[in-house]
Design a protein around this motif. Sequence first.
Motif, PDB file in Angstrom:
ATOM      1  N   TYR A   1      61.765 117.995  75.678  1.00  0.00           N
ATOM      2  CA  TYR A   1      62.789 118.706  76.440  1.00  0.00           C
ATOM      3  C   TYR A   1      62.150 119.504  77.572  1.00  0.00           C
ATOM      4  CZ  TYR A   1      65.925 117.394  72.671  1.00  0.00           C
ATOM      5  OH  TYR A   1      66.661 116.679  71.767  1.00  0.00           O
ATOM      6  N   ALA A   2      62.855 119.628  78.665  1.00  0.00           N
ATOM      7  CA  ALA A   2      62.296 120.267  79.861  1.00  0.00           C
ATOM      8  C   ALA A   2      62.116 121.771  79.690  1.00  0.00           C
ATOM      9  CB  ALA A   2      63.205 119.986  81.068  1.00  0.00           C
ATOM     10  N   GLN A   3      63.013 122.413  78.928  1.00  0.00           N
ATOM     11  CA  GLN A   3      63.011 123.864  78.869  1.00  0.00           C
ATOM     12  C   GLN A   3      62.243 124.458  77.686  1.00  0.00           C
ATOM     13  OE1 GLN A   3      66.015 122.215  79.826  1.00  0.00           O
ATOM     14  NE2 GLN A   3      65.376 122.743  81.915  1.00  0.00           N
ATOM     15  N   PHE A   4      61.847 123.652  76.719  1.00  0.00           N
ATOM     16  CA  PHE A   4      61.217 124.224  75.524  1.00  0.00           C
ATOM     17  C   PHE A   4      60.435 123.149  74.778  1.00  0.00           C
ATOM     18  CE2 PHE A   4      65.731 123.295  74.745  1.00  0.00           C
ATOM     19  CZ  PHE A   4      65.630 122.274  73.817  1.00  0.00           C
ATOM     20  N   ASP A   5      59.452 123.603  73.981  1.00  0.00           N
ATOM     21  CA  ASP A   5      58.773 122.723  73.027  1.00  0.00           C
ATOM     22  C   ASP A   5      59.589 122.686  71.741  1.00  0.00           C
ATOM     23  OD1 ASP A   5      56.694 122.217  74.764  1.00  0.00           O
ATOM     24  OD2 ASP A   5      55.383 123.763  73.916  1.00  0.00           O
ATOM     25  N   GLY A   6      59.394 121.626  70.952  1.00  0.00           N
ATOM     26  CA  GLY A   6      60.152 121.493  69.727  1.00  0.00           C
ATOM     27  C   GLY A   6      61.567 121.012  69.994  1.00  0.00           C
ATOM     28  N   LEU A   7      62.422 121.129  68.986  1.00  0.00           N
ATOM     29  CA  LEU A   7      63.804 120.655  69.093  1.00  0.00           C
ATOM     30  C   LEU A   7      64.794 121.794  69.307  1.00  0.00           C
ATOM     31  CD1 LEU A   7      63.799 117.996  66.201  1.00  0.00           C
ATOM     32  CD2 LEU A   7      63.289 117.671  68.625  1.00  0.00           C
ATOM     33  N   ASN A   8      64.318 123.040  69.273  1.00  0.00           N
ATOM     34  CA  ASN A   8      65.180 124.209  69.472  1.00  0.00           C
ATOM     35  C   ASN A   8      66.396 124.160  68.550  1.00  0.00           C
ATOM     36  OD1 ASN A   8      65.554 126.698  70.765  1.00  0.00           O
ATOM     37  ND2 ASN A   8      67.041 125.818  72.187  1.00  0.00           N
ATOM     38  N   LEU A   9      66.129 123.987  67.263  1.00  0.00           N
ATOM     39  CA  LEU A   9      67.190 123.889  66.278  1.00  0.00           C
ATOM     40  C   LEU A   9      67.787 125.267  65.985  1.00  0.00           C
ATOM     41  CD1 LEU A   9      65.433 121.449  63.780  1.00  0.00           C
ATOM     42  CD2 LEU A   9      66.991 120.871  65.659  1.00  0.00           C
ATOM     43  N   THR A  10      68.948 125.271  65.369  1.00  0.00           N
ATOM     44  CA  THR A  10      69.595 126.534  65.025  1.00  0.00           C
ATOM     45  C   THR A  10      68.802 127.278  63.946  1.00  0.00           C
ATOM     46  OG1 THR A  10      70.930 125.485  63.303  1.00  0.00           O
ATOM     47  CG2 THR A  10      71.906 125.643  65.520  1.00  0.00           C
ATOM     48  N   TRP A  11      69.076 128.590  63.853  1.00  0.00           N
ATOM     49  CA  TRP A  11      68.455 129.409  62.809  1.00  0.00           C
ATOM     50  C   TRP A  11      68.745 128.825  61.446  1.00  0.00           C
ATOM     51  CZ3 TRP A  11      70.102 131.976  58.496  1.00  0.00           C
ATOM     52  CH2 TRP A  11      69.234 132.939  57.948  1.00  0.00           C
ATOM     53  N   GLU A  12      69.966 128.336  61.219  1.00  0.00           N
ATOM     54  CA  GLU A  12      70.362 127.856  59.900  1.00  0.00           C
ATOM     55  C   GLU A  12      69.591 126.608  59.486  1.00  0.00           C
ATOM     56  OE1 GLU A  12      73.425 130.505  61.487  1.00  0.00           O
ATOM     57  OE2 GLU A  12      72.383 128.773  62.336  1.00  0.00           O
ATOM     58  N   THR A  13      69.321 125.711  60.426  1.00  0.00           N
ATOM     59  CA  THR A  13      68.550 124.514  60.094  1.00  0.00           C
ATOM     60  C   THR A  13      67.088 124.872  59.854  1.00  0.00           C
ATOM     61  OG1 THR A  13      70.061 123.107  61.367  1.00  0.00           O
ATOM     62  CG2 THR A  13      67.891 122.211  60.882  1.00  0.00           C
ATOM     63  N   LEU A  14      66.551 125.780  60.657  1.00  0.00           N
ATOM     64  CA  LEU A  14      65.174 126.236  60.432  1.00  0.00           C
ATOM     65  C   LEU A  14      65.042 126.942  59.087  1.00  0.00           C
ATOM     66  CD1 LEU A  14      64.267 127.618  63.986  1.00  0.00           C
ATOM     67  CD2 LEU A  14      63.566 125.436  62.968  1.00  0.00           C
ATOM     68  N   GLU A  15      66.014 127.773  58.753  1.00  0.00           N
ATOM     69  CA  GLU A  15      66.003 128.438  57.455  1.00  0.00           C
ATOM     70  C   GLU A  15      66.013 127.402  56.335  1.00  0.00           C
ATOM     71  OE1 GLU A  15      68.865 131.232  54.648  1.00  0.00           O
ATOM     72  OE2 GLU A  15      69.598 129.510  55.781  1.00  0.00           O
ATOM     73  N   GLY A  16      66.851 126.369  56.493  1.00  0.00           N
ATOM     74  CA  GLY A  16      66.942 125.335  55.469  1.00  0.00           C
ATOM     75  C   GLY A  16      65.647 124.572  55.291  1.00  0.00           C
ATOM     76  N   LEU A  17      64.966 124.283  56.395  1.00  0.00           N
ATOM     77  CA  LEU A  17      63.680 123.594  56.301  1.00  0.00           C
ATOM     78  C   LEU A  17      62.637 124.473  55.614  1.00  0.00           C
ATOM     79  CD1 LEU A  17      63.228 121.753  59.720  1.00  0.00           C
ATOM     80  CD2 LEU A  17      63.600 120.748  57.468  1.00  0.00           C
ATOM     81  N   ALA A  18      62.641 125.744  55.936  1.00  0.00           N
ATOM     82  CA  ALA A  18      61.644 126.653  55.363  1.00  0.00           C
ATOM     83  C   ALA A  18      61.906 126.937  53.888  1.00  0.00           C
ATOM     84  CB  ALA A  18      61.635 127.966  56.143  1.00  0.00           C
ATOM     85  N   LYS A  19      63.175 127.046  53.503  1.00  0.00           N
ATOM     86  CA  LYS A  19      63.519 127.591  52.188  1.00  0.00           C
ATOM     87  C   LYS A  19      64.305 126.631  51.301  1.00  0.00           C
ATOM     88  CE  LYS A  19      65.594 131.576  52.720  1.00  0.00           C
ATOM     89  NZ  LYS A  19      66.453 132.605  53.363  1.00  0.00           N
ATOM     90  N   HIS A  20      64.380 125.355  51.633  1.00  0.00           N
ATOM     91  CA  HIS A  20      65.260 124.477  50.852  1.00  0.00           C
ATOM     92  C   HIS A  20      64.857 124.407  49.380  1.00  0.00           C
ATOM     93  CE1 HIS A  20      62.150 121.695  52.419  1.00  0.00           C
ATOM     94  NE2 HIS A  20      62.313 121.027  51.284  1.00  0.00           N
ATOM     95  N   ASN A  21      63.582 124.679  49.081  1.00  0.00           N
ATOM     96  CA  ASN A  21      63.148 124.693  47.682  1.00  0.00           C
ATOM     97  C   ASN A  21      63.290 126.068  47.029  1.00  0.00           C
ATOM     98  OD1 ASN A  21      62.426 121.941  47.520  1.00  0.00           O
ATOM     99  ND2 ASN A  21      60.500 122.368  48.582  1.00  0.00           N
ATOM    100  N   GLY A  22      63.873 127.025  47.741  1.00  0.00           N
ATOM    101  CA  GLY A  22      64.080 128.353  47.196  1.00  0.00           C
ATOM    102  C   GLY A  22      63.316 129.407  47.976  1.00  0.00           C
ATOM    103  N   PRO A  23      63.375 130.665  47.558  1.00  0.00           N
ATOM    104  CA  PRO A  23      62.642 131.738  48.249  1.00  0.00           C
ATOM    105  C   PRO A  23      61.169 131.389  48.413  1.00  0.00           C
ATOM    106  CG  PRO A  23      64.131 132.648  46.606  1.00  0.00           C
ATOM    107  CD  PRO A  23      64.150 131.162  46.408  1.00  0.00           C
ATOM    108  N   VAL A  24      60.597 131.828  49.523  1.00  0.00           N
ATOM    109  CA  VAL A  24      59.247 131.436  49.902  1.00  0.00           C
ATOM    110  C   VAL A  24      58.272 132.589  49.696  1.00  0.00           C
ATOM    111  CG1 VAL A  24      57.791 130.673  51.831  1.00  0.00           C
ATOM    112  CG2 VAL A  24      60.104 129.759  51.570  1.00  0.00           C
ATOM    113  N   ASP A  25      57.147 132.294  49.072  1.00  0.00           N
ATOM    114  CA  ASP A  25      56.088 133.292  48.878  1.00  0.00           C
ATOM    115  C   ASP A  25      55.494 133.674  50.234  1.00  0.00           C
ATOM    116  OD1 ASP A  25      53.174 134.163  48.445  1.00  0.00           O
ATOM    117  OD2 ASP A  25      53.943 134.131  46.387  1.00  0.00           O
ATOM    118  N   VAL A  26      55.263 134.948  50.441  1.00  0.00           N
ATOM    119  CA  VAL A  26      54.781 135.426  51.740  1.00  0.00           C
ATOM    120  C   VAL A  26      53.382 134.924  52.060  1.00  0.00           C
ATOM    121  CG1 VAL A  26      56.221 137.485  51.744  1.00  0.00           C
ATOM    122  CG2 VAL A  26      53.952 137.574  50.691  1.00  0.00           C
ATOM    123  N   ALA A  27      52.635 134.454  51.046  1.00  0.00           N
ATOM    124  CA  ALA A  27      51.284 133.955  51.275  1.00  0.00           C
ATOM    125  C   ALA A  27      51.244 132.446  51.465  1.00  0.00           C
ATOM    126  CB  ALA A  27      50.379 134.341  50.104  1.00  0.00           C
TER     127      ALA A  27
END
Length: 397
Positions: free
Chosen positions: A149-175
């Motif tokens: 994309y011309a204006q940004f790197d990545g796909l610039n997905l919504t917060w909700e999709t990013l949250e789902g990718l990060a946490k779909h297996n449940g809460p994430v350990d900070v380490a």
Amino acid sequence: MGDYGAGLRPGERAPAGYSAGAVPSRGRLAAEPECTTRSPFQRDRDRILHSTAFRRLTYKTQVFVFHEGDHYRTRLTHSLEVAQIARTVARQLRLDEDLAEAIALAHDLGHPPFGHAGERALDKVMHDFGGFDHNAQSLRVVTGLERKYAQFDGLNLTWETLEGLAKHNGPVDVASAVAKVARRIERWQSLELGSWPSAEAQVAALADDIAYVAHDIDDGLRAHLLTLGDFEGQPLAGPSLQRVRASAPADNGRAVYELTRRLITVMIADLVTESRARLAALAPQSPEDIRAAPQATVGFSAAMATDIARLKAFLFERVYRHERVMSVMRDAERIVADLFAKYQADPAAMAEAWYAASQRLDDRRRARLICDFVGGMTDRFAIAEHRRLFDATPNLR
């Protein structure tokens, strides 16, 4: 797939107040005007489908390397099957189907060549540079490594999709590796890693379990690592096999399909029934109530979870740890490790743009760049690169 329980009529969709789609999206890292024809989550799904990383899943291993047969699952076909199951469950639970589908389609974008074998190899060679985790890599892909994309790197997905990718297996350990990648996103706004994700993300995670349990059985039978008789007495598969045999299928191929489709139906039915009960008990009024819940809102019954765990253990013993599979995967790990070592010693051996980028980096960041290059390869490109750079390449058969 059959009737998954009373409630919605076939084809009916009435999102509930606890659906992530019931409230406005929290937005995108780079501000963009809204699309006039698609919801934010439909737009996310389409960006994932059109991404280079998604196309590469065509030639990335699920269990069997792509050239072992035309009908084995790849990461692409697996992701499509997960997305189909996720949409089915999301509809029954009155969730946002498009968000569940987007998370399901993107959940394996970070897998390297040769699946978990490639992941083990990259994690080992990256030990002194932060390691490698495919879930963390999926976040790296959609937030930076896709560059179209011309204006940004990545796909610039919504917060909700990013949250789902990060946490779909449940809460994430900070380490965790996921948390380390997420911190870059959190300069924009927090992904709230300590809470549960949306119900849609929880659906996507369990759709993954349903898909791979059922379809790895199919692939194991197709590879002759298993026979139908092996499932007699096994949880879930045993009772389903009895019903298949009672229906007197015309041939073995039809019997295999009948077994896997019945397994999928039984698991979806349990997931929907148990999740409806949890939703009724929680009585959430918003997606934030789902995130703040003391336990997962979407889940299997205790009995089904136990049966699935036992069936997974059976598959690990008979398929994933079978010597035929392990022999191929050991050779695959060697290919990935060899490529990383070669590029580390001679960055000019990489594609020109990657070599140019590597010249501006210190050792740690250069190692991560090499890891991104290798991690993005398909099985067949990794094999071709190994043949180009080394005198002998394992046959992977």
